[in-house]
Structure formats: structure tokens, C-alpha cells
Design a protein around this motif. Structure first.
Motif, PDB file in Angstrom:
ATOM      1  N   CYS A 261       0.839  -1.200   0.000  1.00  0.00           N
ATOM      2  CA  CYS A 261       0.000   0.000   0.000  1.00  0.00           C
ATOM      3  C   CYS A 261       0.875   1.251   0.000  1.00  0.00           C
ATOM      4  N   CYS A 264      -0.067   3.749   3.357  1.00  0.00           N
ATOM      5  CA  CYS A 264       0.393   3.495   4.731  1.00  0.00           C
ATOM      6  C   CYS A 264       1.717   2.723   4.737  1.00  0.00           C
ATOM      7  N   CYS A 269      -4.229   0.724   6.530  1.00  0.00           N
ATOM      8  CA  CYS A 269      -5.051   1.952   6.535  1.00  0.00           C
ATOM      9  C   CYS A 269      -6.389   1.607   5.909  1.00  0.00           C
ATOM     10  N   ASN A 270      -7.298   2.599   5.797  1.00  0.00           N
ATOM     11  CA  ASN A 270      -8.617   2.222   5.283  1.00  0.00           C
ATOM     12  C   ASN A 270      -8.625   1.954   3.783  1.00  0.00           C
ATOM     13  N   CYS A 272      -6.248   0.214   2.085  1.00  0.00           N
ATOM     14  CA  CYS A 272      -5.869  -1.202   1.898  1.00  0.00           C
ATOM     15  C   CYS A 272      -6.639  -2.103   2.859  1.00  0.00           C
ATOM     16  N   LYS A 273      -7.636  -1.537   3.507  1.00  0.00           N
ATOM     17  CA  LYS A 273      -8.464  -2.276   4.478  1.00  0.00           C
ATOM     18  C   LYS A 273      -7.597  -2.988   5.508  1.00  0.00           C
ATOM     19  N   ASN A 274      -6.566  -2.289   5.944  1.00  0.00           N
ATOM     20  CA  ASN A 274      -5.664  -2.794   6.985  1.00  0.00           C
ATOM     21  C   ASN A 274      -4.881  -4.045   6.615  1.00  0.00           C
ATOM     22  N   GLN A 319      -5.573   8.063  -5.045  1.00  0.00           N
ATOM     23  CA  GLN A 319      -6.479   7.880  -3.907  1.00  0.00           C
ATOM     24  C   GLN A 319      -7.884   8.409  -4.173  1.00  0.00           C
ATOM     25  N   LYS A 321     -11.706   7.678  -4.373  1.00  0.00           N
ATOM     26  CA  LYS A 321     -12.459   6.637  -3.658  1.00  0.00           C
ATOM     27  C   LYS A 321     -13.623   6.072  -4.471  1.00  0.00           C
TER      28      LYS A 321
END
Ligand code: PHE
Length: 341
Positions: A261, A264, A269-270, A272-274, A319, A321
Motif C-alpha cells: 500500500c 500506509c 489503513c482504510n 488497503c483495508k488494513n 487515492q 475513492k
């Protein structure tokens, strides 16, 4: 009172006078003993004390703006009175015409294409309206094969070899294998169509860049290296990639590729959905059936293929969305890419 001050301010900014006489008339109308601004100052006495500060300030600005505008008009009227010509200020900058800008999808596509061109790939193009053979059959999707369901196709006619809108630019790879001499090293940028519900993550029209490399002794390691180099050019030199096993009818083995990612840097992070990873493309070694269908000797030659969605790459890079921004032509969105002409 506020409205009157604002209206006068706007009027003053737009004032124009052709002669000294007109300037004097304006002065009297605004600042003379019975002038409009003078009248406002008289009225100011009746303003409630808590508003005095605000209105006092506004009135003073109005008065000084009017005085300097009148001064400016007087100067230019004097100049034209002397020269006998209407005054013209040659130092005023010309009108600015906005240049417009390239669409972010074009910017991303060109960046992808130019990276692969550097690696020695040629660009190949083909029709958007295709036949079943080039989109499916030659790519090892036999009739009734369930993998056809993976791509919701828009059919135009249902003849024996149905006409349809291509669901991927792999069809261009088939056309290239049919006619180009070996070795082949191409990328196929273009629009593709899928009968999908439009959402933040999917659209019925989008853009792909697919790639194909066929030569003697091409290996999975070659593919991995090409994709790693691409990912580093596109997302920065620190980028890592990982491959997950996947399935496509036209490649064996097949993989999906994630990049670390770029927001982050793997921490989670949001975007890469953590997970620390973002999926960017599908790839694999060209299935021998696909080579043979286009008349290439699969004992002598091998190759790899990959395919990516341009909107997706652009979303990750900038980025964005919601995919729908790319299709709505909202100038506020497009203008954010203005410097990237
Ligand atoms: N054609 C595939 C798709 O559109 C992408 C792909 C291309 C996968 C080449 C592997 C190899 O989904």
C-alpha cells in the motif's frame, strides 16, 4: 444598510467614464454633499451601538474605494482628453483562456503505456465490437464453460459466432498472435465493456491495459520481474509485490498481483483495508491451448500475459475513492489534474 453598501461597492468596481465631466458627475453622486455615500454616513448615526464597529469599517472602506476609483477614472479621462483618444491601459493582462487538461484515465493509461514501451513493448489495438471467437473461444473458454460467467457480456447478436462488446483486451492479444511474427512483446490498451451494476467499484465501461510476451524460454520468473519493475515505476521505488494463486482460462498457472500500500506503506489503513496490500492486476503463463489455437508451437514457445484496469490503477495512485468520478465529467474533479497536461 449592508445590502446598500455591497451594491454600491459592486457598482464602484465596475464604473467607467468617458470624460472628465462624467467623472465629476459620479463624484457628486457618490461623495458630494447629497451623495449616496454621504447619506449613508448620516444614517450611520442611527445604527445600534453593537453594529457600529462593523458598519463603520465597511463604510470607511466604501468611501476610500470610491475616492481612489474616482481618482483613477479622473487620471485616465485626463490622459484621453490630452491625446484626444479614449484611454487604453496597455499594461492590463490579456484574458486568460483555460487550457483544459487531460482526463485522469488518459494520464494513467499513458503512464502505464510509456513504462512498458521503455521495456520494449509495442502497442497493439483492436476492435471494441468483437466476436465470440476472439474474446472467448481462442482464449480457452469452450462453449458452455462456466468461466464465461466471470465476465458479464453485452451481446449484440446471437448468431453461431455471436457478436459482442469485448469484455477484455485479451482479444487484441489473440489477433496479434494470429498475425505478428515471433517473438511477440505487446501491450493492448483499450476500452472494455461488462454488464455490471454501476457502483463506486465497478462500471459497465472501463479501460484496460493487457500485456503479452511470447518467446522461447519465457518463464514465470521473467513475468514476476516485469511486473515488479512496472509496479516500482508506477507506484515508487520502494514498492513491493506479492502474488496470490488465481484462475483464468487462458493462463496456467495464474496469479493475482498486489502491491504494498503506497499510502500506509504496509502499516494498514482504510484504503488497503488494513491488509497493507492493494490488488493491481491478474497474470499468468499463457496456456498452451491458447498458443496452439493461434498457430504457435507450444513446445517451442512459452509466454506470459497480464491485464490491469486503468481506472483501478488511477484510483490507487491518486487515492480516488469512487470510480464514478471518472465518468461524470465534473469539472471540479477534472480540474484537480490540470497541472498534469
Ligand atoms: N483478461 C483478464 C481480465 O480481463 C486479465 C488477465 C489478462 C489475466 C492476462 C491474466 C492474464 O480479467
Amino acid at each position: 444598510m449592508k445590502e446598500r453598501i455591497d451594491a454600491l461597492m459592486a457598482e464602484i468596481n465596475d464604473l467607467k467614464c468617458a470624460s472628465l465631466q462624467e467623472v465629476e458627475q459620479v463624484r457628486v453622486r457618490l461623495l458630494g454633499k447629497k451623495g449616496e455615500i454621504t447619506a449613508l454616513f448620516d444614517e450611520f448615526r442611527t445604527v445600534a451601538p453593537e453594529f457600529k464597529k462593523e458598519f463603520g469599517k465597511k463604510l470607511n472602506v466604501l468611501k476610500s474605494t470610491a475616492a481612489s476609483k474616482i481618482e483613477e477614472l479622473r487620471n485616465s479621462a485626463e490622459v484621453s482628453a490630452q491625446s484626444g483618444e479614449p484611454s487604453f491601459d496597455y499594461t492590463i493582462p490579456g484574458d486568460q483562456y483555460p487550457l483544459g487538461s487531460r482526463h485522469p484515465v488518459s494520464i494513467a493509461r499513458e503512464e502505464i503505456v510509456s513504462i512498458f514501451r521503455k521495456f520494449g513493448y509495442d502497442v497493439a489495438e483492436g476492435p471494441e465490437i468483437e466476436d465470440d471467437y476472439h474474446v472467448f473461444e481462442a482464449l480457452n473458454f469452450p462453449p458452455e464453460h462456466p468461466a464465461r460467467e466471470m465476465q458479464d457480456t453485452f451481446f449484440i447478436s446471437n448468431a453461431e459466432n455471436p457478436v459482442l462488446l469485448r469484455t477484455h483486451t485479451s482479444s487484441v492479444q489473440v489477433r496479434s498472435m494470429e498475425k505478428l511474427p515471433l517473438p511477440i512483446r505487446i501491450i493492448c490498451p483499450g476500452r472494455v465493456f461488462r454488464n455490471e451494476a454501476i457502483s463506486a467499484r465497478a462500471h459497465c465501461i472501463f479501460h484496460q491495459v493487457e500485456g503479452l510476451y511470447i518467446d522461447e524460454n519465457v518463464t514465470f520468473a521473467d513475468m514476476k520481474q516485469a511486473i515488479l519493475l512496472f509496479a516500482r515505476e508506477m507506484f515508487g521505488p520502494e514498492t513491493k509485490i506479492r502474488m496470490r494463486p488465481s484462475y483464468f482460462p487462458f493462463t496456467e498457472p495464474s496469479a493475482e498481483v498486489d502491491v504494498s500500500c503506497n499510502i500506509c506503506h504496509g502499516k494498514g489503513c482504510n484504503v488497503c483495508k488494513n491488509t497493507g496490500w492493494l490488488e493491481i492486476l491478474g497474470c499468468g503463463m499463457v496456456d498452451p491451448n491458447v498458443l496452439e489455437a493461434s498457430g504457435i508451437d507450444s513446445k517451442k514457445y512459452s509466454g506470459f500475459a497480464f491485464g490491469m484496469g486503468v481506472e483501478r490503477i488511477a484510483m490507487l495512485k491518486w487515492q480516488v475513492k469512487d470510480l464514478r468520478h471518472y465518468f461524470e465529467n465534473d469539472l471540479r474533479f477534472l480540474k484537480e489534474f490540470e497541472t498534469s497536461i
